[in-house]
Write a protein that holds these residues in place. Structure first.
Motif, PDB file in Angstrom:
ATOM      1  N   GLN A  62       0.826  -1.204   0.000  1.00 19.35           N
ATOM      2  CA  GLN A  62       0.000   0.000   0.000  1.00 19.35           C
ATOM      3  C   GLN A  62       0.864   1.259   0.000  1.00 19.35           C
ATOM      4  O   GLN A  62       0.564   2.229  -0.705  1.00 19.35           O
ATOM      5  CB  GLN A  62      -0.922   0.013   1.219  1.00 19.35           C
ATOM      6  CG  GLN A  62      -2.024  -1.031   1.170  1.00 19.35           C
ATOM      7  CD  GLN A  62      -2.946  -0.825  -0.013  1.00 19.35           C
ATOM      8  OE1 GLN A  62      -3.334   0.285  -0.330  1.00 19.35           O
ATOM      9  NE2 GLN A  62      -3.264  -1.904  -0.707  1.00 19.35           N
ATOM     10  N   LEU A  63       1.932   1.249   0.776  1.00 24.00           N
ATOM     11  CA  LEU A  63       2.820   2.418   0.805  1.00 24.00           C
ATOM     12  C   LEU A  63       3.475   2.617  -0.559  1.00 24.00           C
ATOM     13  O   LEU A  63       3.659   3.740  -1.018  1.00 24.00           O
ATOM     14  CB  LEU A  63       3.894   2.235   1.880  1.00 24.00           C
ATOM     15  CG  LEU A  63       3.406   2.337   3.324  1.00 24.00           C
ATOM     16  CD1 LEU A  63       4.540   2.023   4.295  1.00 24.00           C
ATOM     17  CD2 LEU A  63       2.859   3.736   3.615  1.00 24.00           C
TER      18      LEU A  63
ATOM     19  N   LEU B 130       9.545   8.478   3.354  1.00 25.77           N
ATOM     20  CA  LEU B 130      10.895   7.961   3.147  1.00 25.77           C
ATOM     21  C   LEU B 130      10.871   6.498   2.729  1.00 25.77           C
ATOM     22  O   LEU B 130      11.683   6.060   1.906  1.00 25.77           O
ATOM     23  CB  LEU B 130      11.717   8.122   4.431  1.00 25.77           C
ATOM     24  CG  LEU B 130      12.108   9.560   4.787  1.00 25.77           C
ATOM     25  CD1 LEU B 130      12.583   9.645   6.225  1.00 25.77           C
ATOM     26  CD2 LEU B 130      13.189  10.061   3.844  1.00 25.77           C
ATOM     27  N   LEU B 131       9.943   5.750   3.281  1.00 30.39           N
ATOM     28  CA  LEU B 131       9.868   4.324   2.948  1.00 30.39           C
ATOM     29  C   LEU B 131       9.579   4.108   1.464  1.00 30.39           C
ATOM     30  O   LEU B 131      10.000   3.117   0.879  1.00 30.39           O
ATOM     31  CB  LEU B 131       8.780   3.637   3.782  1.00 30.39           C
ATOM     32  CG  LEU B 131       9.096   3.431   5.256  1.00 30.39           C
ATOM     33  CD1 LEU B 131       7.905   2.799   5.969  1.00 30.39           C
ATOM     34  CD2 LEU B 131      10.322   2.553   5.440  1.00 30.39           C
TER      35      LEU B 131
ATOM     36  N   ASP C  21      14.492   0.408  -0.699  1.00 27.58           N
ATOM     37  CA  ASP C  21      14.331  -0.949  -1.201  1.00 27.58           C
ATOM     38  C   ASP C  21      13.445  -1.741  -0.236  1.00 27.58           C
ATOM     39  O   ASP C  21      13.189  -1.330   0.890  1.00 27.58           O
ATOM     40  CB  ASP C  21      15.696  -1.637  -1.359  1.00 27.58           C
ATOM     41  CG  ASP C  21      16.389  -1.794  -0.028  1.00 27.58           C
ATOM     42  OD1 ASP C  21      16.165  -2.815   0.636  1.00 27.58           O
ATOM     43  OD2 ASP C  21      17.135  -0.877   0.357  1.00 27.58           O
ATOM     44  N   GLU C  22      12.998  -2.887  -0.708  1.00 25.43           N
ATOM     45  CA  GLU C  22      12.005  -3.670   0.019  1.00 25.43           C
ATOM     46  C   GLU C  22      12.489  -4.107   1.399  1.00 25.43           C
ATOM     47  O   GLU C  22      11.746  -4.018   2.382  1.00 25.43           O
ATOM     48  CB  GLU C  22      11.642  -4.892  -0.829  1.00 25.43           C
ATOM     49  CG  GLU C  22      10.443  -5.656  -0.334  1.00 25.43           C
ATOM     50  CD  GLU C  22       9.175  -4.803  -0.376  1.00 25.43           C
ATOM     51  OE1 GLU C  22       9.044  -3.943  -1.252  1.00 25.43           O
ATOM     52  OE2 GLU C  22       8.336  -5.000   0.511  1.00 25.43           O
ATOM     53  N   GLU C  23      13.700  -4.586   1.480  1.00 23.20           N
ATOM     54  CA  GLU C  23      14.179  -5.089   2.770  1.00 23.20           C
ATOM     55  C   GLU C  23      14.313  -3.957   3.786  1.00 23.20           C
ATOM     56  O   GLU C  23      13.975  -4.110   4.965  1.00 23.20           O
ATOM     57  CB  GLU C  23      15.519  -5.808   2.618  1.00 23.20           C
ATOM     58  CG  GLU C  23      15.972  -6.450   3.911  1.00 23.20           C
ATOM     59  CD  GLU C  23      17.166  -7.345   3.717  1.00 23.20           C
ATOM     60  OE1 GLU C  23      16.975  -8.567   3.657  1.00 23.20           O
ATOM     61  OE2 GLU C  23      18.296  -6.825   3.615  1.00 23.20           O
ATOM     62  N   THR C  24      14.802  -2.825   3.325  1.00 17.89           N
ATOM     63  CA  THR C  24      14.930  -1.686   4.235  1.00 17.89           C
ATOM     64  C   THR C  24      13.557  -1.235   4.715  1.00 17.89           C
ATOM     65  O   THR C  24      13.374  -0.916   5.897  1.00 17.89           O
ATOM     66  CB  THR C  24      15.655  -0.521   3.534  1.00 17.89           C
ATOM     67  OG1 THR C  24      16.947  -0.968   3.140  1.00 17.89           O
ATOM     68  CG2 THR C  24      15.790   0.672   4.460  1.00 17.89           C
ATOM     69  N   ARG C  25      12.591  -1.236   3.841  1.00 14.46           N
ATOM     70  CA  ARG C  25      11.232  -0.858   4.249  1.00 14.46           C
ATOM     71  C   ARG C  25      10.751  -1.757   5.374  1.00 14.46           C
ATOM     72  O   ARG C  25      10.196  -1.299   6.378  1.00 14.46           O
ATOM     73  CB  ARG C  25      10.260  -1.039   3.071  1.00 14.46           C
ATOM     74  CG  ARG C  25      10.378  -0.007   2.008  1.00 14.46           C
ATOM     75  CD  ARG C  25       9.363  -0.282   0.916  1.00 14.46           C
ATOM     76  NE  ARG C  25       9.686   0.482  -0.275  1.00 14.46           N
ATOM     77  CZ  ARG C  25       9.049   0.378  -1.413  1.00 14.46           C
ATOM     78  NH1 ARG C  25       8.063  -0.467  -1.538  1.00 14.46           N
ATOM     79  NH2 ARG C  25       9.385   1.109  -2.444  1.00 14.46           N
TER      80      ARG C  25
ATOM     81  N   PHE D  44      19.686   3.792   5.832  1.00 16.27           N
ATOM     82  CA  PHE D  44      18.405   4.506   5.851  1.00 16.27           C
ATOM     83  C   PHE D  44      18.563   5.878   6.502  1.00 16.27           C
ATOM     84  O   PHE D  44      18.007   6.869   6.025  1.00 16.27           O
ATOM     85  CB  PHE D  44      17.355   3.686   6.606  1.00 16.27           C
ATOM     86  CG  PHE D  44      16.029   4.391   6.721  1.00 16.27           C
ATOM     87  CD1 PHE D  44      15.129   4.390   5.664  1.00 16.27           C
ATOM     88  CD2 PHE D  44      15.675   5.077   7.878  1.00 16.27           C
ATOM     89  CE1 PHE D  44      13.913   5.036   5.760  1.00 16.27           C
ATOM     90  CE2 PHE D  44      14.470   5.729   7.980  1.00 16.27           C
ATOM     91  CZ  PHE D  44      13.579   5.705   6.914  1.00 16.27           C
ATOM     92  N   MET D  45      19.305   5.934   7.599  1.00 17.04           N
ATOM     93  CA  MET D  45      19.497   7.214   8.295  1.00 17.04           C
ATOM     94  C   MET D  45      20.187   8.221   7.371  1.00 17.04           C
ATOM     95  O   MET D  45      19.801   9.391   7.317  1.00 17.04           O
ATOM     96  CB  MET D  45      20.344   7.005   9.555  1.00 17.04           C
ATOM     97  CG  MET D  45      19.680   6.182  10.622  1.00 17.04           C
ATOM     98  SD  MET D  45      18.170   6.950  11.233  1.00 17.04           S
ATOM     99  CE  MET D  45      17.825   5.891  12.631  1.00 17.04           C
ATOM    100  N   ALA D  46      21.220   7.749   6.668  1.00 22.03           N
ATOM    101  CA  ALA D  46      21.924   8.652   5.744  1.00 22.03           C
ATOM    102  C   ALA D  46      20.975   9.125   4.650  1.00 22.03           C
ATOM    103  O   ALA D  46      20.936  10.304   4.293  1.00 22.03           O
ATOM    104  CB  ALA D  46      23.124   7.918   5.137  1.00 22.03           C
ATOM    105  N   HIS D  47      20.191   8.200   4.148  1.00 25.18           N
ATOM    106  CA  HIS D  47      19.224   8.531   3.099  1.00 25.18           C
ATOM    107  C   HIS D  47      18.191   9.525   3.635  1.00 25.18           C
ATOM    108  O   HIS D  47      17.836  10.502   2.965  1.00 25.18           O
ATOM    109  CB  HIS D  47      18.540   7.246   2.639  1.00 25.18           C
ATOM    110  CG  HIS D  47      17.349   7.464   1.762  1.00 25.18           C
ATOM    111  ND1 HIS D  47      17.447   7.958   0.480  1.00 25.18           N
ATOM    112  CD2 HIS D  47      16.021   7.271   1.992  1.00 25.18           C
ATOM    113  CE1 HIS D  47      16.235   8.052  -0.032  1.00 25.18           C
ATOM    114  NE2 HIS D  47      15.354   7.644   0.852  1.00 25.18           N
ATOM    115  N   ALA D  48      17.732   9.292   4.854  1.00 24.72           N
ATOM    116  CA  ALA D  48      16.714  10.158   5.447  1.00 24.72           C
ATOM    117  C   ALA D  48      17.239  11.580   5.637  1.00 24.72           C
ATOM    118  O   ALA D  48      16.557  12.553   5.306  1.00 24.72           O
ATOM    119  CB  ALA D  48      16.256   9.576   6.781  1.00 24.72           C
TER     120      ALA D  48
END
Lengths: 188, 247
Positions: A74-75, A112-113, A117-121, A155-159
């Motif tokens: 859904q996201l 952000l999600l 990628d799928e695993e990080t989500r 993820f933190m760096a990306h965020a």
């Protein structure tokens, strides 16, 4: 073993677990309609995978996995809608929505999600919305703790980069809008 | 949930029970632990609120949804519900029983895809001997250990199209089972030449999957060579579907 639950079994499971699914889907999706639909989808999966469900030692954990998959889809699906909204917003003045003073709120995390990628989500959903520890998350996604830590760092760096971009875009957008208003005589 | 200066997400370092731990407690799957009173209170309130708002149980609707699955429509895909009457459900059930359509004629490692075709109102499971026509609709199945799948199509012109996920901009979609039926169906056009379908499992992104297949098409233009290429890879399955000319 029956390949499908009886109506009575389904009713009993629904009464017991549907609130768990709805509570969690509300947190992840931030949308009541989608959360209610997540309840329906999860229990449709309970029916279609009845033998698998019956074999689980932890029904709650199994239901978590099904709900996670549905919510992540859904996201992902809402990204297209958000892209269109973002284009419209850029014509006006993008706002730094969802950026709290000392962190990000749930809506910003959802945004952000969409870009991960799928695993990080999956990992971030467990960490943020389920408030799991890194160890619990590693067990839930079947990855090693170092792998989970690596994903979190990425993820933190990306965020941080993403939020910086939003803030910059907001500043530029507002400046452009103010300039346009001034030229049109909108600002005295 | 509060956030600190040092963390964007205020990660749980073990000082409070997770939502899963609290749900497991609430469902009686674990003993109630000590501590975390604030987290337990907030969780209890949220769960009680959800209990009040849970949609009424509609057993018939749930069973129907369990059979058909939810389908999202894209321009090149059609809802399976449009397929003739009950034949779609029967074919889907049959396809899932022999997932995927081709392992009985190929020895290939890794996850695979199968297909079925709707032609003149009749659904047939795909196999090497089955030919398709312009206007037919194909639907695909998958089976095997993979977390995500990107399905691509290439016709005689060599153009690569992303068929699944339905929204390619969102990246590969998680497969939540070891086998299943992909949402939607694709209608074959009247472009000349065979239809080639590429299932790329666990790609880093949809673009990576497209690049992988585009490169393979450029290097190996013959369908047979592409099928062999796919057979040698764990992460790719290639379907070569013979299309009969409408002339």
């Amino acid at each position: 073993m029956s390949t499908a639950p009886t109506d009575a079994e389904l009713a009993e499971l629904y009464e017991r677990y549907a609130p768990v699914v709805l509570r969690r889907a509300r947190a992840i999706l931030g949308n009541e309609e989608l959360a209610q639909d997540a309840v329906q989808e999860t229990f449709a999966k309970v029916i279609s995978r009845w033998e698998q469900f019956r074999g689980e030692s932890s029904p709650t954990t199994w239901i978590y996995r099904i709900t996670t998959n549905h919510c992540l889809n859904q996201l992902r699906n809402r990204r297209g809608r958000r892209d269109k909204l973002a284009m419209r917003r850029e014509e006006l003045a993008p706002e730094p929505v969802g950026v709290a003073e000392h962190g990000v709120d749930a809506e910003a995390v959802r945004g952000l999600l969409e870009t991960c990628d799928e695993e990080t989500r999956r990992i971030i959903v467990h960490l943020y919305f389920d408030d799991m520890t890194r160890e619990e998350t590693a067990r839930m996604v079947g990855r090693s703790l170092p792998t989970v830590r690596k994903r979190i760092r990425a993820f933190m760096a990306h965020a941080r980069a993403h939020l910086t971009t939003i803030r910059t875009a907001a500043s530029v957008g507002i400046a452009v809008l103010l300039a346009q208003l001034a030229q049109a005589g909108g600002l005295a | 949930m509060t956030a600190s200066h040092d963390s964007l997400l205020d990660l749980n370092e073990g000082s409070r029970p997770s939502q899963l731990a609290l749900d497991l407690e609430a469902m009686g799957e674990t003993e109630v632990s000590e501590g975390g009173s604030e987290a337990r209170r907030l969780h209890g309130e949220a769960l009680e609120s959800a209990r009040r708002d849970v949609p009424p149980l509609d057993v018939a609707a749930l069973r129907a949804r369990a059979k058909g699955g939810e389908v999202v429509q894209l321009s090149s895909w059609r809802r399976p519900a449009l397929w003739a009457g009950g034949t779609m459900a029967m074919a889907a059930a049959a396809a899932l029983m022999v997932l995927p359509g081709k392992p009985q004629v190929r020895a290939k490692g890794g996850p695979q895809v199968g297909w079925m075709v709707l032609h003149d109102g009749e659904v047939t499971l795909g196999d090497d001997d089955v030919q398709v026509h312009a206007g037919d609709r194909l639907q695909f199945t998958w089976a095997g250990q993979a977390e995500t799948l990107v399905l691509l199509g290439a016709d005689g012109t060599g153009e690569v199209r992303v068929l699944w996920p339905l929204d390619a901009s969102g990246g590969p979609v998680a497969l939540d089972a070891e086998s299943g039926l992909l949402d939607g169906s694709v209608e074959l056009d009247d472009a000349p030449g065979p239809e080639l379908f590429f299932a790329v499992f666990d790609p880093a992104s949809v673009d990576d999957a497209v690049s992988l297949v585009s490169d393979a098409l450029a290097a190996e233009p013959s369908p047979g060579a592409l099928v062999d290429w796919g057979d040698d890879r764990w992460d790719v399955d290639v379907l070569h579907v013979a299309k009969v000319s409408s002339d």
